[in-house]
Design an enzyme around this catalytic site. Structure first.
Site, mmCIF file in Angstrom:
data_model
loop_
_atom_site.group_PDB
_atom_site.id
_atom_site.type_symbol
_atom_site.label_atom_id
_atom_site.label_comp_id
_atom_site.label_asym_id
_atom_site.label_seq_id
_atom_site.Cartn_x
_atom_site.Cartn_y
_atom_site.Cartn_z
ATOM 1 N N GLU A 113 -55.427 -29.551 -77.479
ATOM 2 C CA GLU A 113 -56.736 -29.779 -77.716
ATOM 3 C C GLU A 113 -57.756 -29.134 -76.739
ATOM 4 O O GLU A 113 -57.364 -29.227 -75.451
ATOM 5 C CB GLU A 113 -57.132 -31.292 -77.720
ATOM 6 C CG GLU A 113 -56.373 -32.087 -79.024
ATOM 7 C CD GLU A 113 -56.794 -31.791 -80.304
ATOM 8 O OE1 GLU A 113 -57.870 -31.214 -80.586
ATOM 9 O OE2 GLU A 113 -56.172 -32.065 -81.260
ATOM 10 N N CYS A 173 -56.491 -41.384 -79.802
ATOM 11 C CA CYS A 173 -56.070 -40.025 -79.353
ATOM 12 C C CYS A 173 -57.125 -39.373 -78.367
ATOM 13 O O CYS A 173 -56.905 -39.154 -77.034
ATOM 14 C CB CYS A 173 -55.530 -39.092 -80.283
ATOM 15 S SG CYS A 173 -53.859 -39.590 -81.194
ATOM 16 N N HIS A 185 -51.883 -32.818 -80.024
ATOM 17 C CA HIS A 185 -51.396 -33.389 -81.023
ATOM 18 C C HIS A 185 -50.241 -32.594 -81.758
ATOM 19 O O HIS A 185 -50.106 -31.569 -81.954
ATOM 20 C CB HIS A 185 -52.731 -33.277 -82.309
ATOM 21 C CG HIS A 185 -53.650 -34.429 -82.311
ATOM 22 N ND1 HIS A 185 -54.925 -34.206 -81.693
ATOM 23 C CD2 HIS A 185 -53.341 -35.707 -82.336
ATOM 24 C CE1 HIS A 185 -55.669 -35.629 -81.833
ATOM 25 N NE2 HIS A 185 -54.398 -36.673 -82.137
#
Length: 214
Positions: free
Chosen positions: A78, A141, A165
């Site tokens: 991310e 998350c 992820h």
């Protein structure tokens, strides 16, 4: 050098979570760095408390949080996390914050301080699909990614932190044959490759194409 890797407990009615199952099998040492894994609850704020306690105990150089993203086809480091909880489902303690700041005194957003493009490159070299993600969502998350980077900014500026992820593991899609999934062995290989890139590059990012048109 020490790396702390976190994975969430199962949530949303799932019997397992590939993030937790994958990190449990990581070697204790990768590229000469010590690796420790940590289970975190899929609960707003409590997940951050558990992470902060372990960061204080372990004093890692790097923190890599791992989370399940059902429906994704690849491993996705991310790029950014926003200061907003907006839960489409309840967490494991029935909390469902909607349009709520994670930290009222925090930045609007934090960028990962890990070398996300180097991580993608390393995962691809293992023959596994990977890409940079520009949205970590607004569930636990993203909450944990934000909290990790907030802690780094406020208390541990020497630490580099970020989030990745991963897809469902195969066992989760037995009755959902059209849903993307990856074997647990491959997920773990991808995480190991990402950790290797973190150790090799630190916060020195590679200048590679990783953006999107939309």
């Amino acid at each position: 050098m020490k790396v702390l890797v976190t994975g969430f407990e199962p949530f949303g009615g799932e019997k397992g979570n590939p993030a937790l199952e994958a990190i449990k099998g990581l070697p204790a040492e990768i590229h000469g760095a010590e690796v420790r894994w940590l289970e975190v609850p899929t609960v707003f704020h409590k997940s951050a408390q558990v992470l902060e306690e372990e960061m204080n105990r372990y004093q890692p150089d790097f923190v890599l949080c791992i989370g399940q993203a059902g429906g994704r086809t690849s491993l996705t480091p991310e790029r950014v996390t926003i200061n907003q909880d907006d839960a489409c489902i309840s967490d494991n303690e029935d909390n469902q914050p909607i349009d709520r700041p994670i930290r009222p005194d925090g930045a609007s957003a934090y960028f990962s301080s890990l070398p996300i493009k180097a991580m993608v490159q390393a995962i691809k070299k293992e023959g596994l699909p990977a890409s940079v993600s520009n949205t970590a969502g607004t569930f636990v998350c993203s909450h944990l990614m934000y909290q990790a980077l907030y802690l780094v900014e406020k208390k541990s500026p020497y630490v580099k932190a970020g989030f990745m992820h991963i897809p469902y593991m195969m066992e989760q899609v037995v009755n959902r044959p059209t849903t993307p999934a990856m074997s647990l062995v491959d997920i773990r290989r991808g995480i190991e490759a990402a950790i290797g890139a973190i150790i090799e590059h630190g916060d020195q990012e590679l200048k590679l194409v990783g953006g999107e048109t939309h």
